[in-house]
Design an enzyme around this catalytic site. Structure first.
Site: not given
Ligand SMILES: C[S@@+](CC[C@H](N)C(=O)[O-])C[C@H]1O[C@@H](n2cnc3c(N)ncnc32)[C@H](O)[C@@H]1O
Length: 279
Positions: A70, A95, A145, A149, A181, A258-259
């Protein structure tokens, strides 16, 4: 070009504001490092992997088992739940956010889960350097993420260049599951992965037209921020998603905080599933 130069040319999908951990997370981190939390020598950044470093996953987990990775696991709600429910499968949570990685490592330890490892690293580095070709049975990316923008879209994880990295690590029968989303990102995911000969969509044409979540979002003004306020609400003909291809909600995907926030805000979740095409 050196590794350092290459690394700095690629736009990163994350911004690290601080590397500091609060004391309880630091204790969890220290206790887990080299155990639940992978200890990896760094390259140019502390999120990259030193050139030439590899991990023998069979040795790491002490067995041969199906492997699920994941990416962007946050605090690990989805993967911890999946690992507890599937003890015969091994899981790697990738992560980059240190407090999230520390929180997950602490949970794994507390729950005594021996089938999960946490990699606090950039996912692109993990895919390129730590995962051998054809080694992953499922790849999950839930709510990456959105970088909404226009000037930041190049930072999105799921883009053309990423698709073949994902394809390389998956087994010939591997599955790639995604959720977002953000309707504009959902459309980007569908477009870039569908364009690759390495994947096919088992839900091709499904949930199109009026029942498409995209149509509903566009008509219901649920996602104006993603589409641009000025374009909303769209006339019916323009809102209609004739392509579809959306997957049903992946049953094993638990609702993360988050969701839940997104649902409470009236947003919709788009699920996508792609299968690795035979080589
Ligand atoms: C919006 S959060 C969603 C977290 C989780 N999947 C959830 O549904 O609650 C996106 C996550 O992706 C991580 N992330 C972004 N770019 C990443 C990368 N290149 N490698 C590892 N993690 C990354 C961010 O630190 C963040 O915790």
């Amino acid at each position: 070009m050196t590794e350092h130069q290459q690394h700095y040319r690629r736009p990163l999908s994350f911004v690290r504001r601080s590397n500091r951990l609060k004391p309880s997370y630091q204790r969890a981190w220290d206790a887990a490092l080299g155990n639940e939390l992978l200890e990896v020598p760094h390259g140019a950044r502390d999120t990259s992997v030193a050139e030439g470093f590899t991990i023998d996953w069979r040795e790491e987990f002490g067995r041969t088992a199906p492997l699920i990775v994941e990416i962007g696991s946050g605090s690990g709600e989805a993967i911890a739940h999946a690992a507890a429910s599937n003890p015969e499968t091994d899981f790697i949570a990738v992560e980059v956010y240190r407090p999230g990685a520390a929180q997950l490592a602490a949970r794994i330890r507390r729950e005594g889960l021996s089938n999960v490892r946490v990699a606090c690293l950039d996912a692109v580095e993990v895919l390129d350097k730590l995962l051998p070709a054809g080694s992953v049975d499922e790849l999950w990316i839930f709510f990456p993420d959105p970088w909404h923008k226009a000037k930041h879209r190049k930072r999105r994880l799921v883009q053309e260049s990423f698709v073949e990295k994902a394809a390389r690590v998956l087994t010939p029968t591997g599955v790639w599951r995604l959720a977002t989303d953000w309707s504009d990102y959902a459309v980007q995911m569908r477009r870039v992965i569908s364009a690759s000969a390495s994947f096919w969509n088992p839900h091709l044409g499904q949930r199109a037209g009026d029942i498409s979540p995209l149509t509903q979002v566009r008509l219901g003004d649920l996602d104006a921020a993603s589409l641009g306020k000025e374009t909303h609400p769209l006339p019916y003909e323009q809102a209609l998603d004739t392509e579809g291809g959306w997957a049903p909600r992946f049953a094993a995907r638990v609702t993360t905080d988050f969701e839940q926030k997104s649902v409470t805000a009236g947003r919709r979740t788009f699920d996508l599933t792609f299968l690795r095409s035979a080589r």
